[in-house]
Design a protein around this motif. Structure first.
Motif, mmCIF file in Angstrom:
data_model
loop_
_atom_site.group_PDB
_atom_site.id
_atom_site.type_symbol
_atom_site.label_atom_id
_atom_site.label_comp_id
_atom_site.label_asym_id
_atom_site.label_seq_id
_atom_site.Cartn_x
_atom_site.Cartn_y
_atom_site.Cartn_z
ATOM 1 N N GLN A 2 62.920 9.484 14.067
ATOM 2 C CA GLN A 2 62.441 8.188 14.567
ATOM 3 C C GLN A 2 61.435 7.520 13.623
ATOM 4 O O GLN A 2 61.093 6.357 13.816
ATOM 5 C CB GLN A 2 61.793 8.361 15.948
ATOM 6 C CG GLN A 2 62.756 8.815 17.016
ATOM 7 C CD GLN A 2 62.860 10.344 17.105
ATOM 8 O OE1 GLN A 2 62.435 11.068 16.217
ATOM 9 N NE2 GLN A 2 63.454 10.826 18.178
ATOM 10 N N ARG B 176 60.238 5.415 10.755
ATOM 11 C CA ARG B 176 60.836 4.366 9.933
ATOM 12 C C ARG B 176 60.040 4.118 8.655
ATOM 13 O O ARG B 176 60.596 3.763 7.628
ATOM 14 C CB ARG B 176 60.918 3.040 10.711
ATOM 15 C CG ARG B 176 61.656 3.125 12.029
ATOM 16 C CD ARG B 176 63.080 3.585 11.921
ATOM 17 N NE ARG B 176 63.849 2.681 11.099
ATOM 18 C CZ ARG B 176 64.991 2.984 10.502
ATOM 19 N NH1 ARG B 176 65.497 4.179 10.620
ATOM 20 N NH2 ARG B 176 65.617 2.118 9.776
ATOM 21 N N SER B 177 58.712 4.281 8.735
ATOM 22 C CA SER B 177 57.864 3.996 7.586
ATOM 23 C C SER B 177 56.567 4.787 7.709
ATOM 24 O O SER B 177 56.100 5.050 8.819
ATOM 25 C CB SER B 177 57.552 2.495 7.519
ATOM 26 O OG SER B 177 56.665 2.194 6.474
ATOM 27 N N LEU C 231 57.103 4.191 13.979
ATOM 28 C CA LEU C 231 58.323 4.691 14.611
ATOM 29 C C LEU C 231 59.257 3.546 14.966
ATOM 30 O O LEU C 231 58.814 2.407 15.139
ATOM 31 C CB LEU C 231 57.971 5.454 15.889
ATOM 32 C CG LEU C 231 56.989 6.609 15.732
ATOM 33 C CD1 LEU C 231 56.599 7.155 17.099
ATOM 34 C CD2 LEU C 231 57.591 7.703 14.868
ATOM 35 N N GLU C 232 60.550 3.853 15.128
ATOM 36 C CA GLU C 232 61.505 2.807 15.497
ATOM 37 C C GLU C 232 61.213 2.264 16.889
ATOM 38 O O GLU C 232 61.538 1.123 17.196
ATOM 39 C CB GLU C 232 62.943 3.296 15.383
ATOM 40 C CG GLU C 232 63.282 4.482 16.232
ATOM 41 C CD GLU C 232 64.646 5.070 15.902
ATOM 42 O OE1 GLU C 232 65.309 5.510 16.844
ATOM 43 O OE2 GLU C 232 65.031 5.100 14.731
ATOM 44 N N SER C 233 60.611 3.067 17.759
ATOM 45 C CA SER C 233 60.150 2.612 19.069
ATOM 46 C C SER C 233 58.945 3.469 19.454
ATOM 47 O O SER C 233 58.679 4.494 18.823
ATOM 48 C CB SER C 233 61.257 2.736 20.120
ATOM 49 O OG SER C 233 61.534 4.091 20.376
ATOM 50 N N SER D 217 54.729 1.692 16.917
ATOM 51 C CA SER D 217 56.090 1.193 16.715
ATOM 52 C C SER D 217 56.110 0.195 15.564
ATOM 53 O O SER D 217 55.170 -0.584 15.387
ATOM 54 C CB SER D 217 56.566 0.516 17.998
ATOM 55 O OG SER D 217 57.671 -0.311 17.743
ATOM 56 N N ILE D 218 57.195 0.214 14.821
ATOM 57 C CA ILE D 218 57.356 -0.736 13.720
ATOM 58 C C ILE D 218 57.476 -2.170 14.250
ATOM 59 O O ILE D 218 57.248 -3.123 13.512
ATOM 60 C CB ILE D 218 58.559 -0.340 12.829
ATOM 61 C CG1 ILE D 218 58.430 -0.981 11.449
ATOM 62 C CG2 ILE D 218 59.881 -0.668 13.503
ATOM 63 C CD1 ILE D 218 59.307 -0.365 10.396
ATOM 64 N N ARG E 5 53.950 -3.983 11.141
ATOM 65 C CA ARG E 5 54.943 -4.016 10.056
ATOM 66 C C ARG E 5 54.358 -3.413 8.779
ATOM 67 O O ARG E 5 53.182 -3.628 8.465
ATOM 68 C CB ARG E 5 55.366 -5.456 9.764
ATOM 69 C CG ARG E 5 55.970 -6.157 10.942
ATOM 70 C CD ARG E 5 57.432 -5.929 10.954
ATOM 71 N NE ARG E 5 58.038 -6.619 12.087
ATOM 72 C CZ ARG E 5 59.158 -6.219 12.612
ATOM 73 N NH1 ARG E 5 59.776 -5.183 12.126
ATOM 74 N NH2 ARG E 5 59.675 -6.860 13.627
ATOM 75 N N ARG F 66 59.944 5.056 3.368
ATOM 76 C CA ARG F 66 60.703 4.083 4.190
ATOM 77 C C ARG F 66 62.095 4.646 4.402
ATOM 78 O O ARG F 66 62.805 4.971 3.430
ATOM 79 C CB ARG F 66 60.796 2.739 3.489
ATOM 80 C CG ARG F 66 61.664 1.737 4.287
ATOM 81 C CD ARG F 66 61.882 0.471 3.515
ATOM 82 N NE ARG F 66 60.629 -0.274 3.420
ATOM 83 C CZ ARG F 66 60.401 -1.404 4.052
ATOM 84 N NH1 ARG F 66 61.319 -1.953 4.799
ATOM 85 N NH2 ARG F 66 59.235 -2.015 3.915
ATOM 86 N N ARG F 67 62.478 4.755 5.665
ATOM 87 C CA ARG F 67 63.841 5.217 5.991
ATOM 88 C C ARG F 67 64.779 4.030 5.834
ATOM 89 O O ARG F 67 64.543 2.960 6.361
ATOM 90 C CB ARG F 67 63.904 5.754 7.412
ATOM 91 C CG ARG F 67 65.229 6.456 7.726
ATOM 92 C CD ARG F 67 65.261 7.101 9.093
ATOM 93 N NE ARG F 67 64.155 7.991 9.367
ATOM 94 C CZ ARG F 67 64.092 9.277 8.994
ATOM 95 N NH1 ARG F 67 65.080 9.799 8.308
ATOM 96 N NH2 ARG F 67 63.046 10.023 9.314
#
Length: 92
Positions: free
Chosen positions: A18, A20-21, A38-40, A71-72, A76, A90-91
């Motif tokens: 999960q 993302r960055s 995280l993506e969420s 969360s992303i 950002r 970064r995924r």
């Protein structure tokens, strides 16, 4: 921030699907702030991140870490980079 330290942090947290960055910033002295995005805002994913944070602290105890998880959608990577952070993972 050293490439070696960036790699250790990225390798630790990217194991969690999960994530993302990851953005990090060395402060004055031996303190470091690390944002895991995280993506969420998933509770189970956050728990996995917290476990990784403890492992990083145990293995790199010469640094004083300030870990943040969100969360992303709320924070950002671009905002963090503009604030002096370095995106170390970064995924895609």
């Amino acid at each position: 921030m050293t490439d070696h330290l960036s790699r250790i942090i990225a390798d630790s947290f990217k194991q969690i699907p999960q994530v993302r960055s990851i953005c990090a910033k060395l402060g004055d002295g031996d303190d470091m702030t690390v944002w895991t995005l995280l993506e969420s805002y998933d509770r189970d994913a956050r728990e996995k991140v917290y476990e990784k944070e403890l492992a990083v602290c145990a293995s790199l105890h010469v640094y004083d870490f300030d870990f943040r998880v969100t969360s992303i959608a709320l924070v950002r990577p671009k905002e963090l980079v503009e604030g002096g952070f370095r995106e170390v993972y970064r995924r895609t």
